[in-house]
Scaffold this motif. Structure first.
Motif, PDB file in Angstrom:
ATOM      1  N   ASN A  17       0.932  -1.262   0.043  1.00  0.00           N
ATOM      2  CA  ASN A  17       0.107   0.064  -0.074  1.00  0.00           C
ATOM      3  C   ASN A  17       0.822   1.135   0.084  1.00  0.00           C
ATOM      4  O   ASN A  17       0.630   2.262  -0.506  1.00  0.00           O
ATOM      5  CB  ASN A  17      -0.908   0.041   1.075  1.00  0.00           C
ATOM      6  CG  ASN A  17      -0.398   0.111   2.482  1.00  0.00           C
ATOM      7  OD1 ASN A  17       0.316   0.842   2.692  1.00  0.00           O
ATOM      8  ND2 ASN A  17      -1.244  -0.679   3.400  1.00  0.00           N
ATOM      9  N   THR A  18       2.078   1.217   0.664  1.00  0.00           N
ATOM     10  CA  THR A  18       3.049   2.253   0.643  1.00  0.00           C
ATOM     11  C   THR A  18       3.295   2.736  -1.138  1.00  0.00           C
ATOM     12  O   THR A  18       3.405   3.737  -1.448  1.00  0.00           O
ATOM     13  CB  THR A  18       4.358   1.953   1.166  1.00  0.00           C
ATOM     14  OG1 THR A  18       4.081   1.861   2.607  1.00  0.00           O
ATOM     15  CG2 THR A  18       5.432   3.066   0.882  1.00  0.00           C
ATOM     16  N   LYS A  19       3.727   1.459  -1.896  1.00  0.00           N
ATOM     17  CA  LYS A  19       3.741   1.623  -3.081  1.00  0.00           C
ATOM     18  C   LYS A  19       2.275   2.415  -3.809  1.00  0.00           C
ATOM     19  O   LYS A  19       2.774   3.284  -4.741  1.00  0.00           O
ATOM     20  CB  LYS A  19       3.938   0.388  -3.988  1.00  0.00           C
ATOM     21  CG  LYS A  19       4.343   0.482  -5.562  1.00  0.00           C
ATOM     22  CD  LYS A  19       4.631  -0.814  -6.044  1.00  0.00           C
ATOM     23  CE  LYS A  19       4.441  -0.837  -7.672  1.00  0.00           C
ATOM     24  NZ  LYS A  19       4.832   0.284  -8.476  1.00  0.00           N
ATOM     25  N   LEU A  20       1.478   1.948  -3.642  1.00  0.00           N
ATOM     26  CA  LEU A  20       0.399   2.516  -4.115  1.00  0.00           C
ATOM     27  C   LEU A  20      -0.130   3.914  -3.949  1.00  0.00           C
ATOM     28  O   LEU A  20      -0.140   4.745  -4.816  1.00  0.00           O
ATOM     29  CB  LEU A  20      -1.373   1.824  -3.660  1.00  0.00           C
ATOM     30  CG  LEU A  20      -2.522   2.035  -4.327  1.00  0.00           C
ATOM     31  CD1 LEU A  20      -2.652   1.710  -5.899  1.00  0.00           C
ATOM     32  CD2 LEU A  20      -3.491   1.914  -3.410  1.00  0.00           C
TER      33      LEU A  20
ATOM     34  N   GLN B 174      -6.181  -1.297 -16.152  1.00  0.00           N
ATOM     35  CA  GLN B 174      -5.544  -2.558 -16.619  1.00  0.00           C
ATOM     36  C   GLN B 174      -4.160  -2.757 -15.805  1.00  0.00           C
ATOM     37  O   GLN B 174      -3.413  -1.862 -15.253  1.00  0.00           O
ATOM     38  CB  GLN B 174      -4.560  -2.027 -17.988  1.00  0.00           C
ATOM     39  CG  GLN B 174      -3.994  -3.285 -18.462  1.00  0.00           C
ATOM     40  CD  GLN B 174      -2.893  -2.387 -19.463  1.00  0.00           C
ATOM     41  OE1 GLN B 174      -2.819  -1.570 -19.993  1.00  0.00           O
ATOM     42  NE2 GLN B 174      -1.867  -3.449 -20.127  1.00  0.00           N
ATOM     43  N   THR B 175      -4.251  -3.910 -15.178  1.00  0.00           N
ATOM     44  CA  THR B 175      -3.225  -4.533 -14.325  1.00  0.00           C
ATOM     45  C   THR B 175      -1.863  -4.494 -15.091  1.00  0.00           C
ATOM     46  O   THR B 175      -1.519  -5.191 -15.981  1.00  0.00           O
ATOM     47  CB  THR B 175      -3.671  -5.891 -13.743  1.00  0.00           C
ATOM     48  OG1 THR B 175      -4.850  -5.911 -13.279  1.00  0.00           O
ATOM     49  CG2 THR B 175      -2.385  -6.470 -12.978  1.00  0.00           C
ATOM     50  N   THR B 176      -0.994  -3.622 -14.374  1.00  0.00           N
ATOM     51  CA  THR B 176       0.445  -3.845 -14.754  1.00  0.00           C
ATOM     52  C   THR B 176       1.453  -4.213 -13.579  1.00  0.00           C
ATOM     53  O   THR B 176       2.644  -4.407 -13.905  1.00  0.00           O
ATOM     54  CB  THR B 176       1.117  -2.364 -15.241  1.00  0.00           C
ATOM     55  OG1 THR B 176       0.765  -1.372 -14.315  1.00  0.00           O
ATOM     56  CG2 THR B 176       0.283  -1.759 -16.418  1.00  0.00           C
ATOM     57  N   TYR B 177       0.787  -4.216 -12.315  1.00  0.00           N
ATOM     58  CA  TYR B 177       1.610  -4.576 -11.271  1.00  0.00           C
ATOM     59  C   TYR B 177       0.714  -5.586 -10.484  1.00  0.00           C
ATOM     60  O   TYR B 177      -0.463  -5.226 -10.329  1.00  0.00           O
ATOM     61  CB  TYR B 177       1.988  -3.610 -10.474  1.00  0.00           C
ATOM     62  CG  TYR B 177       2.657  -3.813  -9.046  1.00  0.00           C
ATOM     63  CD1 TYR B 177       4.186  -3.839  -8.953  1.00  0.00           C
ATOM     64  CD2 TYR B 177       1.996  -3.992  -8.091  1.00  0.00           C
ATOM     65  CE1 TYR B 177       4.599  -4.139  -7.916  1.00  0.00           C
ATOM     66  CE2 TYR B 177       2.405  -4.161  -6.911  1.00  0.00           C
ATOM     67  CZ  TYR B 177       3.640  -4.531  -6.620  1.00  0.00           C
ATOM     68  OH  TYR B 177       4.319  -4.821  -5.344  1.00  0.00           O
TER      69      TYR B 177
ATOM     70  N   PHE C 231      -2.732  -3.617  -9.699  1.00  0.00           N
ATOM     71  CA  PHE C 231      -3.360  -1.955 -10.205  1.00  0.00           C
ATOM     72  C   PHE C 231      -2.140  -1.720 -11.063  1.00  0.00           C
ATOM     73  O   PHE C 231      -1.501  -2.295 -11.483  1.00  0.00           O
ATOM     74  CB  PHE C 231      -3.054  -0.902  -9.059  1.00  0.00           C
ATOM     75  CG  PHE C 231      -1.902  -0.837  -8.325  1.00  0.00           C
ATOM     76  CD1 PHE C 231      -1.057   0.195  -8.543  1.00  0.00           C
ATOM     77  CD2 PHE C 231      -1.648  -1.515  -7.079  1.00  0.00           C
ATOM     78  CE1 PHE C 231       0.021   0.245  -7.858  1.00  0.00           C
ATOM     79  CE2 PHE C 231      -0.369  -1.686  -6.476  1.00  0.00           C
ATOM     80  CZ  PHE C 231       0.607  -0.365  -6.699  1.00  0.00           C
ATOM     81  N   PHE C 232      -2.553  -0.661 -11.848  1.00  0.00           N
ATOM     82  CA  PHE C 232      -1.901   0.213 -13.047  1.00  0.00           C
ATOM     83  C   PHE C 232      -0.800   0.875 -12.397  1.00  0.00           C
ATOM     84  O   PHE C 232      -1.067   1.711 -11.653  1.00  0.00           O
ATOM     85  CB  PHE C 232      -2.814   0.911 -13.858  1.00  0.00           C
ATOM     86  CG  PHE C 232      -2.050   1.504 -15.159  1.00  0.00           C
ATOM     87  CD1 PHE C 232      -1.869   0.815 -16.414  1.00  0.00           C
ATOM     88  CD2 PHE C 232      -1.548   2.822 -14.950  1.00  0.00           C
ATOM     89  CE1 PHE C 232      -1.140   1.351 -17.519  1.00  0.00           C
ATOM     90  CE2 PHE C 232      -1.146   3.520 -16.226  1.00  0.00           C
ATOM     91  CZ  PHE C 232      -0.691   2.766 -17.138  1.00  0.00           C
ATOM     92  N   ASP C 233       0.603   0.425 -12.657  1.00  0.00           N
ATOM     93  CA  ASP C 233       1.574   1.480 -11.994  1.00  0.00           C
ATOM     94  C   ASP C 233       2.277   2.163 -13.020  1.00  0.00           C
ATOM     95  O   ASP C 233       3.484   2.771 -12.460  1.00  0.00           O
ATOM     96  CB  ASP C 233       2.444   0.576 -11.000  1.00  0.00           C
ATOM     97  CG  ASP C 233       3.539  -0.463 -11.633  1.00  0.00           C
ATOM     98  OD1 ASP C 233       3.140  -0.850 -12.711  1.00  0.00           O
ATOM     99  OD2 ASP C 233       4.463  -0.721 -11.082  1.00  0.00           O
ATOM    100  N   GLN C 234       2.043   2.185 -14.065  1.00  0.00           N
ATOM    101  CA  GLN C 234       2.915   2.929 -15.135  1.00  0.00           C
ATOM    102  C   GLN C 234       2.472   4.196 -14.871  1.00  0.00           C
ATOM    103  O   GLN C 234       1.952   4.998 -16.194  1.00  0.00           O
ATOM    104  CB  GLN C 234       2.622   2.364 -16.599  1.00  0.00           C
ATOM    105  CG  GLN C 234       3.172   0.947 -16.644  1.00  0.00           C
ATOM    106  CD  GLN C 234       3.131   0.276 -17.918  1.00  0.00           C
ATOM    107  OE1 GLN C 234       2.670   0.812 -19.013  1.00  0.00           O
ATOM    108  NE2 GLN C 234       3.569  -0.952 -18.184  1.00  0.00           N
ATOM    109  N   VAL C 235       2.801   5.086 -13.960  1.00  0.00           N
ATOM    110  CA  VAL C 235       2.010   6.127 -13.897  1.00  0.00           C
ATOM    111  C   VAL C 235       2.820   7.424 -14.684  1.00  0.00           C
ATOM    112  O   VAL C 235       2.226   8.329 -14.628  1.00  0.00           O
ATOM    113  CB  VAL C 235       1.990   6.690 -11.995  1.00  0.00           C
ATOM    114  CG1 VAL C 235       0.809   5.838 -11.447  1.00  0.00           C
ATOM    115  CG2 VAL C 235       3.492   6.229 -11.581  1.00  0.00           C
TER     116      VAL C 235
END
Ligand code: CTP
Ligand code: MG
Length: 337
Positions: free
Chosen positions: A140-143, A206-209, A220-224
């Motif tokens: 959740n820290t990464k999110l 889209q899920t990237t992570y 979740f999508f992490d290619q922010v």
């Protein structure tokens, strides 16, 4: 005339942008402080992996999620295969190792609700808590960190809200008010709801992570980096968002019926989650769904007294933003009982 008054109001609020931004700037940790945190982390990582080569050390909490103000403690999580260890013995052994490396005030709190080792580094002056296998907190820290990269206004708003909450004494879970983590989720939810939206819903894309931790699938999508322009249609500067945030929690949120959910990017009904009545100690008086542990209401610490305190503080803040001549001072005046 109404239009003219609205314009007047907006200009009045906008005069607060510069002072809010300077408060925000004053709270950001310096590069020097970040470097010291990194130095301490590297030292601890070396000590830990020397003793347990298969273990991994992670930063979580405010030093990892980018919502940490200057002089924050570091929260660390040591990940290790739990099948082979006894947690209390492990923490005691960890404390021994750290002690013999000149770290100060090393204490193993093996009976705490979340058992930890606490320490202070005399070289950097930084304090640090190490817990074991709280991997969901690392995710959740990464999110949160990924959300912060999308639009600079999230970090500005969250710093100001956290600073307000600490000044007003409503950031103390042991007194029935909310954690910093809960306040940051409230800010994310608020920005997902602005029109036009300032933040997307990363778990709805889209899920990237994706990782599965303790039987919870976290994806979740992490290619922010690709979302840097997401909020650009909304030009609202910080003062209007601070005003809107406090107004939302003071006068708009339907506490009786709704749960805020960053996971879905929307409000969901309390009935749907079966959070309409008290179960054990969980009263569900203000409902904030954890993005991954969705049976966790981060408002569960709030009781019938502290909900009143909280809501009065939201109202106080909203009224100051609306009517006070000098909101940037008044808002953060320490609460004196
Ligand atoms: N956390 C969690 N569930 C909670 C509370 C906290 O998973 N109910 C985790 C989150 O990863 C959070 C971390 O623990 O980032 C630290 O929580 P907290 O102390 O509330 O937040 P910080 O960001 O460290 O804030 P502060 O600057 O006040 O230390
Ligand atoms: Mg912390």
């Amino acid at each position: 005339r109404i239009f003219k008054r609205q314009m007047q109001c907006r200009m009045d609020i906008d005069r607060l942008n510069a002072p809010f931004l300077s408060i925000y700037d004053s709270l950001i940790p310096t590069e020097e402080e970040k470097a010291k945190q990194k130095q301490l982390f590297t030292l601890l990582e070396r000590l830990v992996t020397k003793e347990w080569p298969e273990a991994r050390l992670y930063i979580y909490g405010s030093c990892g999620n980018s919502f940490g103000v200057s002089k924050s403690d570091i929260d660390l999580c040591l990940a290790i295969d739990e099948a082979n260890i006894n947690k209390s013995e492990f923490l005691l052994r960890l404390a021994d190792i750290l002690q013999s490396d000149n770290l100060q005030n090393v204490q193993a709190l093996t009976r705490a609700r979340v058992p930890i080792v606490k320490l202070m580094d005399p070289v950097t002056g930084i304090s640090c808590d190490i817990c074991i296998n709280n991997v969901l907190a690392v995710i959740n820290t990464k999110l949160l960190r990924d959300y912060a990269k999308i639009d600079a206004r999230l970090r500005q708003l969250a710093f100001i809200v956290k600073h307000w909450a600490k000044s007003r004494g409503v950031n103390e879970t042991y007194h029935g008010t909310l954690s910093s983590y809960a306040y940051v989720l409230m800010c994310i939810h608020f920005l997902q709801h602005r029109r036009p939206a300032i933040l997307p819903c990363l778990q709805g894309m889209q899920t990237t992570y994706s990782v599965t931790v303790e039987n919870v699938e976290c994806s979740f999508f992490d290619q922010v980096d690709k979302l840097r322009d997401f909020g650009s249609h909304n030009k609202e500067p910080i003062a209007r968002l601070v005003w809107g945030f406090f107004n939302y929690w003071a006068y708009s949120h339907d506490y009786a019926n709704f749960v805020i959910s960053v996971r879905t990017g929307s409000l969901i009904s309390k009935r749907e989650k079966d959070w309409t009545r008290r179960v054990g100690n969980d009263r569900h008086l203000i409902c904030i769904e954890d993005p991954f542990e969705i049976s966790h209401d981060l408002g569960r610490v709030v009781d019938k007294y502290s909900i009143k305190v909280l809501r009065e503080e939201f109202e106080r803040a909203a009224d100051i933003m609306q009517y006070d001549a000098n909101p940037c001072v008044k808002l953060f005046e320490p609460y004196v009982p």
